[in-house]
Design a protein around this motif. Structure first.
Motif, short mmCIF file in Angstrom:
data_model
loop_
_atom_site.label_atom_id
_atom_site.label_comp_id
_atom_site.label_asym_id
_atom_site.label_seq_id
_atom_site.Cartn_x
_atom_site.Cartn_y
_atom_site.Cartn_z
N UNK A 168 0.82 -1.22 0.00
CA UNK A 168 0.00 0.00 0.00
C UNK A 168 0.85 1.26 0.00
N UNK A 169 2.02 1.22 0.59
CA UNK A 169 2.91 2.38 0.61
C UNK A 169 3.58 2.63 -0.72
N UNK A 170 3.54 1.66 -1.61
CA UNK A 170 4.20 1.84 -2.91
C UNK A 170 3.55 2.95 -3.74
N UNK A 171 2.32 3.32 -3.42
CA UNK A 171 1.63 4.39 -4.16
C UNK A 171 2.34 5.73 -3.96
N UNK A 172 3.07 5.87 -2.87
CA UNK A 172 3.79 7.12 -2.63
C UNK A 172 4.96 7.30 -3.60
N UNK A 173 5.33 6.24 -4.27
CA UNK A 173 6.36 6.30 -5.29
C UNK A 173 5.74 6.21 -6.67
N UNK A 174 4.50 6.63 -6.80
CA UNK A 174 3.74 6.43 -8.04
C UNK A 174 4.25 7.26 -9.20
N UNK A 175 5.07 8.27 -8.96
CA UNK A 175 5.62 9.02 -10.07
C UNK A 175 6.57 8.15 -10.89
N UNK A 176 7.20 7.21 -10.21
CA UNK A 176 8.02 6.24 -10.92
C UNK A 176 7.12 5.06 -11.26
N UNK A 177 7.08 4.69 -12.52
CA UNK A 177 6.20 3.59 -12.93
C UNK A 177 6.58 2.27 -12.28
N UNK A 178 7.76 2.22 -11.69
CA UNK A 178 8.23 0.99 -11.07
C UNK A 178 7.47 0.69 -9.79
N UNK A 179 6.77 1.65 -9.27
CA UNK A 179 6.07 1.45 -8.00
C UNK A 179 5.03 0.35 -8.07
N UNK A 180 4.46 0.13 -9.24
CA UNK A 180 3.48 -0.94 -9.39
C UNK A 180 4.16 -2.31 -9.31
N UNK A 181 5.45 -2.36 -9.52
CA UNK A 181 6.18 -3.61 -9.44
C UNK A 181 6.27 -4.17 -8.03
N UNK A 182 6.19 -3.30 -7.03
CA UNK A 182 6.27 -3.76 -5.64
C UNK A 182 5.09 -4.67 -5.29
N UNK A 183 3.83 -4.24 -5.50
CA UNK A 183 2.73 -5.17 -5.20
C UNK A 183 2.72 -6.41 -6.10
N UNK A 184 3.17 -6.27 -7.34
CA UNK A 184 3.23 -7.43 -8.23
C UNK A 184 4.23 -8.44 -7.69
N UNK A 185 5.40 -7.95 -7.28
CA UNK A 185 6.42 -8.85 -6.74
C UNK A 185 5.93 -9.52 -5.46
N UNK A 186 5.30 -8.75 -4.58
CA UNK A 186 4.79 -9.32 -3.33
C UNK A 186 3.69 -10.34 -3.63
N UNK A 187 2.88 -10.06 -4.62
CA UNK A 187 1.80 -10.99 -5.00
C UNK A 187 2.36 -12.35 -5.41
N UNK A 188 3.46 -12.35 -6.14
CA UNK A 188 4.03 -13.62 -6.61
C UNK A 188 4.93 -14.29 -5.59
N UNK A 189 5.54 -13.51 -4.70
CA UNK A 189 6.49 -14.08 -3.75
C UNK A 189 5.81 -14.62 -2.50
#
Length: 111
Positions: A15-36
């Protein structure tokens, strides 16, 4: 039983990854957590964080388009007012003081 500290950290990270939403990489954090992660609560939080990212992006696009359109109309309206008022002021100035030329404010002078 799942580790509650790990659950808290990973869910907060998603949920905190949205604070880095200016970088498109921020969506990768929940995706990685979802798979790991194999914790169902963490997976649900990761899915929710991804949904929130997508909603923010969609609303950002919609509001950006509306802003361009509305600001465009606003600027055109201001231009029409300036286009109407400044010549009237120039005419009045020229009629009241014919010895001095009128200079429009806020314009670029190329010649």
């Amino acid at each position: 039983m799942y580790d509650t500290d790990k659950r808290k950290i990973l869910s907060a990270l998603c949920h905190g990854s949205i604070f880095f939403s200016l970088a498109f990489v921020s969506v990768g954090i929940p995706i990685a957590v979802l798979f790991v992660s194999d914790d169902p609560v963490v997976k649900d939080n990761a899915k929710e964080a991804l949904n929130f990212h997508f909603n923010v992006w969609i609303y950002g696009i919609i509001f950006g388009i509306l802003t361009i359109v509305l600001i465009g109309f606003l600027l055109l309206g201001i231009l029409q007012i300036v286009n109407f008022v400044l010549p009237i002021l120039a005419i009045l100035q020229c009629l009241s003081n014919p010895e001095q030329p009128y200079r429009y404010p806020f314009i670029f002078r190329f010649l």
